[in-house]
Write a protein that holds these residues in place. Structure first.
Motif, PDB file in Angstrom:
ATOM      1  N   MET A  60       0.836  -1.216   0.000  1.00 46.81           N
ATOM      2  CA  MET A  60       0.000   0.000   0.000  1.00 46.81           C
ATOM      3  C   MET A  60       0.865   1.258   0.000  1.00 46.81           C
ATOM      4  O   MET A  60       0.606   2.197  -0.754  1.00 46.81           O
ATOM      5  N   ALA A  61       1.886   1.282   0.878  1.00 47.57           N
ATOM      6  CA  ALA A  61       2.699   2.491   1.036  1.00 47.57           C
ATOM      7  C   ALA A  61       3.573   2.765  -0.178  1.00 47.57           C
ATOM      8  O   ALA A  61       3.774   3.924  -0.557  1.00 47.57           O
ATOM      9  N   ARG A  62       4.098   1.724  -0.814  1.00 44.81           N
ATOM     10  CA  ARG A  62       5.061   1.921  -1.897  1.00 44.81           C
ATOM     11  C   ARG A  62       4.417   1.915  -3.284  1.00 44.81           C
ATOM     12  O   ARG A  62       4.959   2.513  -4.192  1.00 44.81           O
ATOM     13  N   VAL A  63       3.285   1.247  -3.460  1.00 45.11           N
ATOM     14  CA  VAL A  63       2.736   1.088  -4.796  1.00 45.11           C
ATOM     15  C   VAL A  63       1.361   1.743  -4.926  1.00 45.11           C
ATOM     16  O   VAL A  63       1.163   2.630  -5.751  1.00 45.11           O
ATOM     17  N   ILE A  64       0.422   1.303  -4.141  1.00 44.57           N
ATOM     18  CA  ILE A  64      -0.977   1.706  -4.354  1.00 44.57           C
ATOM     19  C   ILE A  64      -1.216   3.168  -3.971  1.00 44.57           C
ATOM     20  O   ILE A  64      -1.792   3.936  -4.752  1.00 44.57           O
ATOM     21  N   VAL A  65      -0.777   3.577  -2.770  1.00 41.42           N
ATOM     22  CA  VAL A  65      -1.017   4.964  -2.333  1.00 41.42           C
ATOM     23  C   VAL A  65      -0.311   5.969  -3.243  1.00 41.42           C
ATOM     24  O   VAL A  65      -0.913   6.972  -3.632  1.00 41.42           O
ATOM     25  N   ARG A  67       0.389   5.618  -6.418  1.00 44.72           N
ATOM     26  CA  ARG A  67      -0.352   5.637  -7.692  1.00 44.72           C
ATOM     27  C   ARG A  67      -1.656   6.408  -7.536  1.00 44.72           C
ATOM     28  O   ARG A  67      -2.003   7.232  -8.391  1.00 44.72           O
ATOM     29  N   ILE A  68      -2.387   6.153  -6.472  1.00 44.06           N
ATOM     30  CA  ILE A  68      -3.639   6.879  -6.241  1.00 44.06           C
ATOM     31  C   ILE A  68      -3.354   8.362  -6.048  1.00 44.06           C
ATOM     32  O   ILE A  68      -4.059   9.217  -6.584  1.00 44.06           O
ATOM     33  N   LEU A  72      -4.722  11.290  -8.370  1.00 42.78           N
ATOM     34  CA  LEU A  72      -5.462  12.438  -7.809  1.00 42.78           C
ATOM     35  C   LEU A  72      -4.777  13.756  -8.156  1.00 42.78           C
ATOM     36  O   LEU A  72      -5.445  14.744  -8.497  1.00 42.78           O
ATOM     37  N   GLU A  73      -3.448  13.769  -8.076  1.00 46.46           N
ATOM     38  CA  GLU A  73      -2.710  14.992  -8.425  1.00 46.46           C
ATOM     39  C   GLU A  73      -2.878  15.323  -9.911  1.00 46.46           C
ATOM     40  O   GLU A  73      -3.066  16.477 -10.287  1.00 46.46           O
ATOM     41  N   HIS A  74      -2.794  14.275 -10.743  1.00 49.29           N
ATOM     42  CA  HIS A  74      -2.988  14.479 -12.183  1.00 49.29           C
ATOM     43  C   HIS A  74      -4.379  15.030 -12.460  1.00 49.29           C
ATOM     44  O   HIS A  74      -4.549  15.965 -13.249  1.00 49.29           O
ATOM     45  N   ARG A  75      -5.384  14.458 -11.795  1.00 43.90           N
ATOM     46  CA  ARG A  75      -6.764  14.945 -11.985  1.00 43.90           C
ATOM     47  C   ARG A  75      -6.905  16.374 -11.476  1.00 43.90           C
ATOM     48  O   ARG A  75      -7.576  17.200 -12.091  1.00 43.90           O
ATOM     49  N   ARG A  76      -6.273  16.659 -10.327  1.00 44.58           N
ATOM     50  CA  ARG A  76      -6.331  18.013  -9.773  1.00 44.58           C
ATOM     51  C   ARG A  76      -5.697  19.016 -10.754  1.00 44.58           C
ATOM     52  O   ARG A  76      -6.251  20.082 -11.008  1.00 44.58           O
ATOM     53  N   ASP A  77      -4.524  18.635 -11.304  1.00 41.76           N
ATOM     54  CA  ASP A  77      -3.863  19.500 -12.288  1.00 41.76           C
ATOM     55  C   ASP A  77      -4.720  19.660 -13.537  1.00 41.76           C
ATOM     56  O   ASP A  77      -4.846  20.759 -14.088  1.00 41.76           O
TER      57      ASP A  77
END
Length: 194
Positions: A60-65, A67-68, A72-77
């Motif tokens: 979760m800490a290295r891969v999934i979070v 990526r999410i 989210l940052e890409h969508r925000r941008d």
């Protein structure tokens, strides 16, 4: 499937057969605690729980979070860019509307000026035509008055000649004598008051 033969059943009297399947079964088969609830397995279960939790935590800490977070940052941008683009397009459309309104107002002013110029030209042309018509009518009136005066003078001259001729004829017929033209002309002038 295991079928109990009579010879096996006699050699193992404690085990009975299942009534429906004929399988061997009995009370000695499971005689204990369910293994996950058995306290002697707790240590290995806790170890595997810790290992599994650690693996899932790292995953979760290295891969999934990340990526999410990246999504989210890409969508925000992307949303910020779309909002900026929408604001820019709105400003352009507002500027285009303002320019259109200004050009429309200028076109209306030009149309009003052209209409006023056309009215003034038409008014000047109508006044000039009216003045020309009035001058022509005045000229024709003067010519008509001259013509009328000439016709009147001629008619009056003809009236005198007709009166002289008529008076001469009347005297001849009524009185039976002759009168000279000079006598008749003086009598007519005396009668008309000339």
């Amino acid at each position: 499937m295991f079928v109990v033969t009579p010879a096996y059943a006699e050699s193992n009297p404690t085990e009975g057969t299942h009534s429906e399947t004929g399988a061997v079964g009995g009370d000695a088969h499971g005689g204990g605690v369910f293994p996950p609830f058995n306290p002697e397995y707790f240590a290995s279960q806790l170890l595997w729980l810790a290992i599994t939790f650690g693996v899932f935590y790292l995953l979760m800490a290295r891969v999934i979070v990340p990526r999410i977070g990246g999504i989210l940052e890409h969508r925000r941008d992307r949303i910020a860019q779309d909002l900026d683009e929408a604001n820019r397009l709105k400003e352009e459309s507002d500027n285009a509307i303002a320019a259109y309104e200004q050009e429309l107002a200028e076109a209306r002013k030009k149309a009003a000026a052209i209409a006023e110029t056309a009215r003034e030209k038409a008014k000047i042309a109508a006044n000039a035509e009216r003045a020309a018509n009035e001058a022509e009518i005045a000229t024709k009136m003067v010519d008509a008055e001259k013509s009328i005066s000439a016709i009147k003078a001629k008619a009056l001259a003809d009236v005198d000649a007709i009166a002289e001729t008529t008076a001469t004829d009347v005297v001849k017929h009524l009185l039976g004598g002759s009168v000279t033209k000079a006598e008749v002309a003086s009598a007519i002038r005396a009668a008309s008051g000339k």
